[in-house]
Write a protein that holds these residues in place. Structure first.
Motif, PDB file in Angstrom:
ATOM      1  N   VAL A  29       0.561  -1.144  -0.157  1.00 23.50           N
ATOM      2  CA  VAL A  29      -0.225   0.640   0.276  1.00 23.50           C
ATOM      3  C   VAL A  29       0.637   1.419  -0.037  1.00 23.50           C
ATOM      4  CG1 VAL A  29      -1.941   1.508   1.607  1.00 23.50           C
ATOM      5  CG2 VAL A  29      -1.826  -1.467   1.246  1.00 23.50           C
ATOM      6  N   GLN A  30       0.507   2.112  -1.025  1.00 27.38           N
ATOM      7  CA  GLN A  30       1.596   2.767  -1.043  1.00 27.38           C
ATOM      8  C   GLN A  30       0.541   4.241  -0.933  1.00 27.38           C
ATOM      9  OE1 GLN A  30       3.871   0.901  -5.077  1.00 27.38           O
ATOM     10  NE2 GLN A  30       3.279   3.126  -4.977  1.00 27.38           N
ATOM     11  N   ILE A  31       0.931   5.196   0.364  1.00 27.49           N
ATOM     12  CA  ILE A  31      -0.142   6.130   0.651  1.00 27.49           C
ATOM     13  C   ILE A  31       0.848   7.341   0.447  1.00 27.49           C
ATOM     14  CG2 ILE A  31      -1.375   6.906   2.674  1.00 27.49           C
ATOM     15  CD1 ILE A  31      -1.957   4.599   3.891  1.00 27.49           C
ATOM     16  N   GLY A  32       0.261   8.637   0.164  1.00 27.99           N
ATOM     17  CA  GLY A  32       0.869  10.027  -0.303  1.00 27.99           C
ATOM     18  C   GLY A  32       1.965  10.454  -1.502  1.00 27.99           C
ATOM     19  N   HIS A  33       2.200  11.735  -1.681  1.00 28.86           N
ATOM     20  CA  HIS A  33       3.526  11.356  -2.477  1.00 28.86           C
ATOM     21  C   HIS A  33       5.128  10.546  -2.045  1.00 28.86           C
ATOM     22  CE1 HIS A  33       5.535  12.818  -6.419  1.00 28.86           C
ATOM     23  NE2 HIS A  33       6.636  13.810  -5.006  1.00 28.86           N
ATOM     24  N   CYS A  34       5.351  10.397  -1.244  1.00 28.57           N
ATOM     25  CA  CYS A  34       6.591   9.956  -0.232  1.00 28.57           C
ATOM     26  C   CYS A  34       6.635   8.133  -0.598  1.00 28.57           C
ATOM     27  CB  CYS A  34       6.941  10.245   1.101  1.00 28.57           C
ATOM     28  SG  CYS A  34       8.600   9.484   1.680  1.00 28.57           S
ATOM     29  N   GLY A  35       5.182   7.838   0.004  1.00 30.79           N
ATOM     30  CA  GLY A  35       4.593   6.434  -0.328  1.00 30.79           C
ATOM     31  C   GLY A  35       5.296   6.252  -2.004  1.00 30.79           C
ATOM     32  N   ILE A  36       4.356   6.606  -2.386  1.00 25.51           N
ATOM     33  CA  ILE A  36       4.553   6.590  -4.310  1.00 25.51           C
ATOM     34  C   ILE A  36       6.213   6.184  -4.862  1.00 25.51           C
ATOM     35  CG2 ILE A  36       3.768   7.155  -6.423  1.00 25.51           C
ATOM     36  CD1 ILE A  36       1.440   8.038  -5.142  1.00 25.51           C
ATOM     37  N   CYS A  37       6.567   7.736  -4.104  1.00 24.93           N
ATOM     38  CA  CYS A  37       8.391   7.596  -4.602  1.00 24.93           C
ATOM     39  C   CYS A  37       9.052   6.241  -3.965  1.00 24.93           C
ATOM     40  CB  CYS A  37       8.979   8.379  -3.813  1.00 24.93           C
ATOM     41  SG  CYS A  37       8.145  10.143  -4.707  1.00 24.93           S
ATOM     42  N   VAL A  38       8.648   6.122  -2.584  1.00 25.09           N
ATOM     43  CA  VAL A  38       9.616   4.636  -1.708  1.00 25.09           C
ATOM     44  C   VAL A  38       8.584   3.753  -3.225  1.00 25.09           C
ATOM     45  CG1 VAL A  38       9.825   3.439  -0.230  1.00 25.09           C
ATOM     46  CG2 VAL A  38       9.860   5.617   0.057  1.00 25.09           C
ATOM     47  N   GLY A  39       8.021   3.273  -2.687  1.00 25.94           N
ATOM     48  CA  GLY A  39       7.586   2.166  -3.317  1.00 25.94           C
ATOM     49  C   GLY A  39       7.578   2.461  -4.878  1.00 25.94           C
ATOM     50  N   ASN A  40       7.964   3.093  -5.542  1.00 25.85           N
ATOM     51  CA  ASN A  40       7.909   2.935  -7.118  1.00 25.85           C
ATOM     52  C   ASN A  40       9.505   2.742  -7.225  1.00 25.85           C
ATOM     53  OD1 ASN A  40       6.255   4.288  -8.162  1.00 25.85           O
ATOM     54  ND2 ASN A  40       6.769   5.806  -8.564  1.00 25.85           N
ATOM     55  N   GLN A  41      10.716   2.604  -5.599  1.00 24.42           N
ATOM     56  CA  GLN A  41      12.006   1.987  -6.096  1.00 24.42           C
ATOM     57  C   GLN A  41      11.554   0.710  -5.698  1.00 24.42           C
ATOM     58  OE1 GLN A  41      14.943   3.592  -6.908  1.00 24.42           O
ATOM     59  NE2 GLN A  41      13.817   5.441  -7.834  1.00 24.42           N
ATOM     60  N   PHE A  42      10.439   0.667  -4.699  1.00 29.16           N
ATOM     61  CA  PHE A  42      10.685  -0.943  -4.410  1.00 29.16           C
ATOM     62  C   PHE A  42      10.300  -1.753  -5.747  1.00 29.16           C
ATOM     63  CE2 PHE A  42       7.611  -3.888  -3.183  1.00 29.16           C
ATOM     64  CZ  PHE A  42       8.175  -4.890  -2.403  1.00 29.16           C
ATOM     65  N   TRP A  43       8.956  -1.322  -6.259  1.00 25.99           N
ATOM     66  CA  TRP A  43       8.780  -2.066  -7.602  1.00 25.99           C
ATOM     67  C   TRP A  43      10.421  -1.822  -8.336  1.00 25.99           C
ATOM     68  CZ3 TRP A  43       5.476  -5.446  -6.512  1.00 25.99           C
ATOM     69  CH2 TRP A  43       4.406  -5.130  -6.200  1.00 25.99           C
ATOM     70  N   GLN A  51      -6.497   0.374  -8.223  1.00 22.45           N
ATOM     71  CA  GLN A  51      -6.027  -0.061  -7.565  1.00 22.45           C
ATOM     72  C   GLN A  51      -5.748   1.599  -6.796  1.00 22.45           C
ATOM     73  OE1 GLN A  51      -3.944  -3.372 -10.375  1.00 22.45           O
ATOM     74  NE2 GLN A  51      -2.602  -3.203  -8.227  1.00 22.45           N
ATOM     75  N   MET A  52      -6.084   2.006  -7.812  1.00 22.37           N
ATOM     76  CA  MET A  52      -6.038   3.540  -7.242  1.00 22.37           C
ATOM     77  C   MET A  52      -7.125   4.465  -6.699  1.00 22.37           C
ATOM     78  SD  MET A  52      -3.075   4.028 -10.896  1.00 22.37           S
ATOM     79  CE  MET A  52      -4.414   4.392 -11.839  1.00 22.37           C
ATOM     80  N   VAL A  53      -6.426   5.154  -5.559  1.00 25.27           N
ATOM     81  CA  VAL A  53      -7.482   5.766  -4.889  1.00 25.27           C
ATOM     82  C   VAL A  53      -7.029   7.411  -4.460  1.00 25.27           C
ATOM     83  CG1 VAL A  53      -9.003   6.226  -2.913  1.00 25.27           C
ATOM     84  CG2 VAL A  53      -8.333   3.854  -3.766  1.00 25.27           C
ATOM     85  N   ALA A 101       1.588  -5.422 -10.884  1.00 25.32           N
ATOM     86  CA  ALA A 101       1.865  -5.490  -8.948  1.00 25.32           C
ATOM     87  C   ALA A 101       0.819  -5.782  -8.196  1.00 25.32           C
ATOM     88  CB  ALA A 101       2.782  -4.444  -8.552  1.00 25.32           C
ATOM     89  N   ARG A 102       1.250  -6.588  -7.001  1.00 26.10           N
ATOM     90  CA  ARG A 102       0.419  -6.467  -6.014  1.00 26.10           C
ATOM     91  C   ARG A 102       0.241  -5.169  -5.271  1.00 26.10           C
ATOM     92  NH1 ARG A 102      -2.580 -10.941  -5.245  1.00 26.10           N
ATOM     93  NH2 ARG A 102      -1.156 -12.599  -6.392  1.00 26.10           N
ATOM     94  N   ALA A 103       0.188  -3.896  -6.052  1.00 26.90           N
ATOM     95  CA  ALA A 103      -0.577  -2.791  -4.870  1.00 26.90           C
ATOM     96  C   ALA A 103      -1.033  -1.910  -5.096  1.00 26.90           C
ATOM     97  CB  ALA A 103       0.636  -2.574  -5.153  1.00 26.90           C
ATOM     98  N   CYS A 104      -1.633  -0.396  -4.069  1.00 24.75           N
ATOM     99  CA  CYS A 104      -2.135  -0.218  -3.605  1.00 24.75           C
ATOM    100  C   CYS A 104      -2.054   1.445  -3.308  1.00 24.75           C
ATOM    101  CB  CYS A 104      -3.831  -0.277  -3.364  1.00 24.75           C
ATOM    102  SG  CYS A 104      -5.352   0.851  -2.998  1.00 24.75           S
ATOM    103  N   VAL A 105      -2.701   2.206  -4.263  1.00 22.88           N
ATOM    104  CA  VAL A 105      -1.722   3.380  -4.260  1.00 22.88           C
ATOM    105  C   VAL A 105      -3.051   4.712  -3.699  1.00 22.88           C
ATOM    106  CG1 VAL A 105      -0.823   5.873  -5.414  1.00 22.88           C
ATOM    107  CG2 VAL A 105      -0.406   3.155  -6.480  1.00 22.88           C
TER     108      VAL A 105
END
Length: 141
Positions: free
Chosen positions: A39-53, A127-129, A102-106
């Protein structure tokens, strides 16, 4: 052993139902599965999630288009081993073989954050909210 019952909150049930058949959703199912939902929450979460994926994609030979780039020849045990547990991080698409999502929710208040999502996530709209407005310029008065 005592029988402890617990209820899965409705919000979590909705999130899990994006990746798991709702009829199989139970506590015992969740205890036995090895699937990861990020679960990627907020702009920072999205940036960290992008690196993870990005790093998981390299590790499992999933290209930026979601297609497995390894060799599935029966003699190539290393690449075949990558596919054995691919379901932990990715869900196979039903329309194209050897293509994964990807098993992800943004989740974010600002819809403009979606522009920083890489195409490799292959996220569908459910998968995007996103909220109606950003909270980045709100200050307490």
């Amino acid at each position: 052993a005592s029988d402890k019952s617990f209820t899965i909150p409705t919000e979590i049930q909705w999130l899990i139902s994006l990746f798991v058949d709702a009829s199989s959703l139970s506590v015992s199912y969740l205890q036995n599965e090895r699937e990861i939902i990020q679960v990627q929450i907020g702009h920072c979460g999205i940036c960290v999630g992008n690196q993870f994926w990005h790093s998981i994609g390299k590790q499992h030979k999933i290209g930026s288009d979601g297609i497995f780039k390894g060799d599935v020849d029966k003699y190539n045990r290393e690449d075949c081993a990558l596919l054995e547990n691919i379901g932990v991080y990715y869900k196979a698409t039903e329309t194209q073989p050897m293509t994964y999502k990807a098993r992800a929710c943004v989740i974010d208040l600002d819809a403009s954050s979606s522009s920083s999502l890489p195409a490799s996530l292959l996220l569908s709209a459910d998968q995007m909210v996103f909220g109606g407005c950003a909270a980045n310029n709100n200050w307490a008065k």
